[in-house]
Design an enzyme around this catalytic site. Structure first.
Site, PDB file in Angstrom:
ATOM      1  N   ARG A 126      20.833  20.178  75.360  1.00 25.68           N
ATOM      2  CA  ARG A 126      21.661  18.961  74.986  1.00 25.68           C
ATOM      3  C   ARG A 126      21.514  18.325  73.842  1.00 25.68           C
ATOM      4  NH1 ARG A 126      21.106  18.111  80.457  1.00 25.68           N
ATOM      5  NH2 ARG A 126      22.900  19.249  81.742  1.00 25.68           N
ATOM      6  N   LYS A 148      29.434  18.633  60.479  1.00 24.27           N
ATOM      7  CA  LYS A 148      30.127  19.564  61.232  1.00 24.27           C
ATOM      8  C   LYS A 148      29.354  20.875  61.353  1.00 24.27           C
ATOM      9  CE  LYS A 148      34.207  19.493  59.213  1.00 24.27           C
ATOM     10  NZ  LYS A 148      35.696  19.798  59.078  1.00 24.27           N
ATOM     11  N   GLU A 190      33.447  24.001  44.672  1.00 23.15           N
ATOM     12  CA  GLU A 190      33.293  22.728  45.657  1.00 23.15           C
ATOM     13  C   GLU A 190      32.831  21.496  44.823  1.00 23.15           C
ATOM     14  OE1 GLU A 190      34.555  22.690  48.828  1.00 23.15           O
ATOM     15  OE2 GLU A 190      34.320  24.830  49.476  1.00 23.15           O
ATOM     16  N   LYS A 225      30.630  13.812  48.772  1.00 24.65           N
ATOM     17  CA  LYS A 225      30.791  14.132  50.274  1.00 24.65           C
ATOM     18  C   LYS A 225      30.111  12.945  50.988  1.00 24.65           C
ATOM     19  CE  LYS A 225      30.948  17.128  53.805  1.00 24.65           C
ATOM     20  NZ  LYS A 225      31.235  18.625  54.108  1.00 24.65           N
ATOM     21  N   GLU A 235      36.406  12.889  61.314  1.00 26.35           N
ATOM     22  CA  GLU A 235      37.527  13.510  60.656  1.00 26.35           C
ATOM     23  C   GLU A 235      38.763  12.939  61.191  1.00 26.35           C
ATOM     24  OE1 GLU A 235      37.345  17.671  61.023  1.00 26.35           O
ATOM     25  OE2 GLU A 235      38.035  17.900  58.962  1.00 26.35           O
ATOM     26  N   ARG A 239      38.527  11.824  55.430  1.00 26.40           N
ATOM     27  CA  ARG A 239      38.125  12.945  55.344  1.00 26.40           C
ATOM     28  C   ARG A 239      38.990  14.256  54.983  1.00 26.40           C
ATOM     29  NH1 ARG A 239      32.369  14.471  58.915  1.00 26.40           N
ATOM     30  NH2 ARG A 239      32.181  16.466  58.231  1.00 26.40           N
ATOM     31  N   ASN A 243      39.637  18.462  52.000  1.00 26.61           N
ATOM     32  CA  ASN A 243      40.563  19.904  51.976  1.00 26.61           C
ATOM     33  C   ASN A 243      41.395  20.141  50.845  1.00 26.61           C
ATOM     34  OD1 ASN A 243      39.737  20.853  54.376  1.00 26.61           O
ATOM     35  ND2 ASN A 243      41.154  19.358  55.605  1.00 26.61           N
ATOM     36  N   HIS A 246      42.286  23.527  49.968  1.00 25.68           N
ATOM     37  CA  HIS A 246      41.847  24.293  51.288  1.00 25.68           C
ATOM     38  C   HIS A 246      43.113  24.758  52.158  1.00 25.68           C
ATOM     39  CE1 HIS A 246      37.844  23.339  50.180  1.00 25.68           C
ATOM     40  NE2 HIS A 246      37.286  23.672  51.178  1.00 25.68           N
ATOM     41  N   HIS A 250      42.945  28.466  52.241  1.00 29.18           N
ATOM     42  CA  HIS A 250      42.751  29.349  53.589  1.00 29.18           C
ATOM     43  C   HIS A 250      43.499  30.415  53.686  1.00 29.18           C
ATOM     44  CE1 HIS A 250      40.361  25.414  55.372  1.00 29.18           C
ATOM     45  NE2 HIS A 250      39.468  26.444  54.734  1.00 29.18           N
ATOM     46  N   HIS A 262      35.290  32.235  49.431  1.00 30.44           N
ATOM     47  CA  HIS A 262      35.856  31.034  49.870  1.00 30.44           C
ATOM     48  C   HIS A 262      36.065  29.970  48.563  1.00 30.44           C
ATOM     49  CE1 HIS A 262      36.780  27.233  52.029  1.00 30.44           C
ATOM     50  NE2 HIS A 262      35.634  26.608  51.264  1.00 30.44           N
TER      51      HIS A 262
HETATM   52  N1  LIG Z   1      29.958  22.701  58.231  1.00 34.33           N
HETATM   53  C1  LIG Z   1      30.518  22.212  57.143  1.00 34.33           C
HETATM   54  O1  LIG Z   1      31.116  21.278  56.899  1.00 34.33           O
HETATM   55  C2  LIG Z   1      31.191  23.362  56.158  1.00 34.33           C
HETATM   56  C3  LIG Z   1      31.688  23.352  54.846  1.00 34.33           C
HETATM   57  C4  LIG Z   1      31.883  24.248  54.111  1.00 34.33           C
HETATM   58  C5  LIG Z   1      31.710  25.402  54.472  1.00 34.33           C
HETATM   59  N2  LIG Z   1      31.279  25.966  55.467  1.00 34.33           N
HETATM   60  C6  LIG Z   1      30.585  27.046  56.168  1.00 34.33           C
HETATM   61  O2  LIG Z   1      29.832  27.678  55.209  1.00 34.33           O
HETATM   62  C7  LIG Z   1      29.898  29.108  55.185  1.00 34.33           C
HETATM   63  C8  LIG Z   1      29.955  29.477  53.879  1.00 34.33           C
HETATM   64  O3  LIG Z   1      28.515  29.304  53.403  1.00 34.33           O
HETATM   65  P1  LIG Z   1      27.854  29.952  52.156  1.00 34.33           P
HETATM   66  O4  LIG Z   1      28.788  30.029  51.107  1.00 34.33           O
HETATM   67  O5  LIG Z   1      26.405  29.315  51.968  1.00 34.33           O
HETATM   68  O6  LIG Z   1      27.599  31.454  52.732  1.00 34.33           O
HETATM   69  P2  LIG Z   1      26.310  32.134  53.352  1.00 34.33           P
HETATM   70  O7  LIG Z   1      25.470  31.476  54.168  1.00 34.33           O
HETATM   71  O8  LIG Z   1      26.794  33.438  53.980  1.00 34.33           O
HETATM   72  O9  LIG Z   1      25.391  32.636  51.956  1.00 34.33           O
HETATM   73  C9  LIG Z   1      26.006  33.461  51.100  1.00 34.33           C
HETATM   74  C10 LIG Z   1      24.791  34.549  51.028  1.00 34.33           C
HETATM   75  O10 LIG Z   1      23.871  34.236  50.078  1.00 34.33           O
HETATM   76  C11 LIG Z   1      22.728  34.616  50.779  1.00 34.33           C
HETATM   77  N3  LIG Z   1      21.586  33.508  50.333  1.00 34.33           N
HETATM   78  C12 LIG Z   1      21.630  32.279  50.613  1.00 34.33           C
HETATM   79  N4  LIG Z   1      20.861  31.607  50.097  1.00 34.33           N
HETATM   80  C13 LIG Z   1      20.255  32.237  49.064  1.00 34.33           C
HETATM   81  C14 LIG Z   1      19.385  32.241  48.052  1.00 34.33           C
HETATM   82  N5  LIG Z   1      18.783  31.018  47.879  1.00 34.33           N
HETATM   83  N6  LIG Z   1      18.805  33.239  47.349  1.00 34.33           N
HETATM   84  C15 LIG Z   1      19.583  34.584  47.753  1.00 34.33           C
HETATM   85  N7  LIG Z   1      20.503  34.908  48.434  1.00 34.33           N
HETATM   86  C16 LIG Z   1      20.754  33.791  49.410  1.00 34.33           C
HETATM   87  C17 LIG Z   1      22.955  34.669  52.285  1.00 34.33           C
HETATM   88  O11 LIG Z   1      22.039  35.595  52.803  1.00 34.33           O
HETATM   89  C18 LIG Z   1      24.339  35.217  52.176  1.00 34.33           C
HETATM   90  O12 LIG Z   1      24.279  36.583  52.154  1.00 34.33           O
HETATM   91  C19 LIG Z   1      31.335  29.438  55.950  1.00 34.33           C
HETATM   92  O13 LIG Z   1      31.012  29.860  57.125  1.00 34.33           O
HETATM   93  C20 LIG Z   1      32.009  27.994  56.167  1.00 34.33           C
HETATM   94  O14 LIG Z   1      32.751  28.024  57.118  1.00 34.33           O
HETATM   95  C21 LIG Z   1      30.701  24.732  56.469  1.00 34.33           C
HETATM   96 ZN   LIG Z   2      35.280  24.552  51.187  1.00 35.78          ZN
END
Ligand SMILES: NC(=O)c1ccc[n+]([C@@H]2O[C@H](COP(=O)([O-])OP(=O)(O)OC[C@H]3O[C@@H](n4cnc5c(N)ncnc54)[C@H](O)[C@@H]3O)[C@@H](O)[C@H]2O)c1
Ligand SMILES: [Zn+2]
Length: 377
Positions: A126, A148, A190, A225, A235, A239, A243, A246, A250, A262
């Site tokens: 939990r 989130k 971003e 942020k 949200e 918030r 977007n 986005h 999307h 993305h």
């Molecule tokens: N929770 C939220 O508010 C929120 C906001 C925006 C995006 N997201 C989510 O984030 C995700 C995308 O995140 P991302 O772009 O970080 O992608 P990711 O986590 O897949 O990382 C991208 C790639 O880089 C590699 N990597 C990470 N750090 C590294 C480093 N320091 N050196 C070398 N390689 C490295 C990872 O292994 C991966 O292959 C999506 O799933 C999206 O939905 C969430």
């Molecule tokens: Zn985004």
């Protein structure tokens, strides 16, 4: 050597507070920072296999030096593994590691790890404390702050989740040295978004000077942020400004079967939003050129070919962030000033989509009646 701190950014949440510690080499301080936050005992470091190979031992060592008993849990890298199967395996590993209520989950990685490990931390027993250690630019400025967390279902992205505020966020800028340049670029989209939403100084720095000093740039983006999510932790209103770009982005991601990064999709989305704002006379034409020029300066796209405007429109209609059946748009009025509105005639959107997706195409212009999608396929 304990690294050099650039900034400690305090955040408030509905139930408490946390710090984002941003610095160079601060991975080595993680154990001490966690102990100062009142954490102790076991800790589960969750990473994807790529990030684990690079940084898990350094993090585990820092934790051991601060008296923690760390275990490293990994799963394969990539969005395809941000799912309930991974969550299930992580639960099993946490049971085996005998993680207890007060013990922390450390999410070491990009947004995929932050979202997945965050969801595990929100639900295992939990809820156990979550420490976010973002290693991508996107995770530093976006996903690690705001609370989130969640995973994808086969039916769609981020369909299962929770709000889980971190106990601590530690972002080490030196980890970006190993991040592929494409991923840095995508993260910059971003960062530029943060400037347009709420920090004209940040935007102007990116527009005229560049992305260095990167630590300062990241700090400003995190603060944007932080301010937005602090005002609207669940949200329900403000918030929505996050977007920007986005709604269109999307749709482009979905139409490209998520093969488009993305950040690249939302870059195009921000260009479309700027075109719509100018068409509505909400913004001066110069705003569009400033936004598209700055995106292009960092290698980000502002045009797109290969998908028809009509299909983008249709796909936007299925976005889960639609509100009570209406299409809502985040539009820039000026740098640092965006509005959320549903009041945009379809024809204005279609014109902006055509300008973005058609006029630059080598193909003869598509027409509205062409519904079969990708004429290049
Ligand atoms: N929770 C939220 O508010 C929120 C906001 C925006 C995006 N997201 C989510 O984030 C995700 C995308 O995140 P991302 O772009 O970080 O992608 P990711 O986590 O897949 O990382 C991208 C790639 O880089 C590699 N990597 C990470 N750090 C590294 C480093 N320091 N050196 C070398 N390689 C490295 C990872 O292994 C991966 O292959 C999506 O799933 C999206 O939905 C969430
Ligand atoms: Zn985004």
């Amino acid at each position: 050597m304990d690294g050099q701190e650039i900034a400690t950014i305090p955040g408030r949440t509905p139930g408490g507070s946390y710090n984002v510690v941003l610095g160079e080499g601060v991975l080595d301080s993680l154990g001490r920072l966690m102990a100062e936050r009142g954490l102790s005992g076991k800790a589960a470091i969750i990473a994807d296999d790529t990030v684990a190979g690079l940084y898990a031992e350094q993090v585990a060592q820092s934790l051991r030096e601060a008296g923690f008993a760390p275990a490293v849990l990994t799963f394969p890298a990539g969005e395809a593994h941000k799912n309930l199967d991974t969550v299930r395996r992580l639960y099993d590993a946490l049971v085996e590691a005998r993680l207890e209520r007060g013990n922390a989950v450390v999410a070491l990685g990009g947004g995929v790890v932050g979202d997945t490990a965050g969801f595990v931390a929100a639900t295992f027993l939990r809820g156990v404390p979550l420490v976010q250690v973002p290693t991508t630019l996107l995770a530093m400025v976006d996903s690690s702050v705001g609370g989130k967390v969640g995973v994808d279902l086969p039916q769609g992205k981020n369909l299962v989740g929770a709000f889980k505020q971190p106990a601590l966020v530690v972002a080490d800028v030196t980890t970006l040295e190993t991040l592929p340049e494409q991923e840095v670029c995508a993260g910059l989209a971003e960062v530029i978004k943060a400037g347009i939403i709420g920090d004209a100084t940040l935007f102007e720095h990116l527009e005229h000077t560049g992305r260095e000093p990167l630590g300062w740039v990241i700090r400003r983006a995190i603060e944007v942020k932080r301010d937005v999510v602090q005002e609207d932790p669940f949200e329900r209103g403000r918030r929505a400004v996050l977007n920007l770009g986005h709604t269109f982005g999307h749709a482009l991601e979905a139409l490209n079967d998520y093969r488009m990064l993305h950040g690249f999709a939302i870059s195009i989305g921000m260009a479309i939003a700027a075109r719509v704002a100018v068409a509505l006379e909400l913004a001066e034409p110069r705003l569009e050129t400033r936004i598209t020029g700055t995106l292009q300066r960092y290698g980000l796209p502002v045009w797109h070919t290969g998908v028809s405007p009509k299909r983008i429109w249709e796909t936007m209609g299925t976005d889960k962030k639609r509100h009570a059946g209406t299409r809502r748009y985040v539009l820039p009025r000026a740098i640092g000033d965006v509005i959320v509105t549903a009041d945009v005639p379809k024809e204005i959107i279609m014109t902006a989509l055509r300008e973005t997706c058609e006029l630059q195409s080598a193909d003869p212009a598509w027409t509205e009646s062409e519904s079969s999608g990708n004429p290049r396929a």
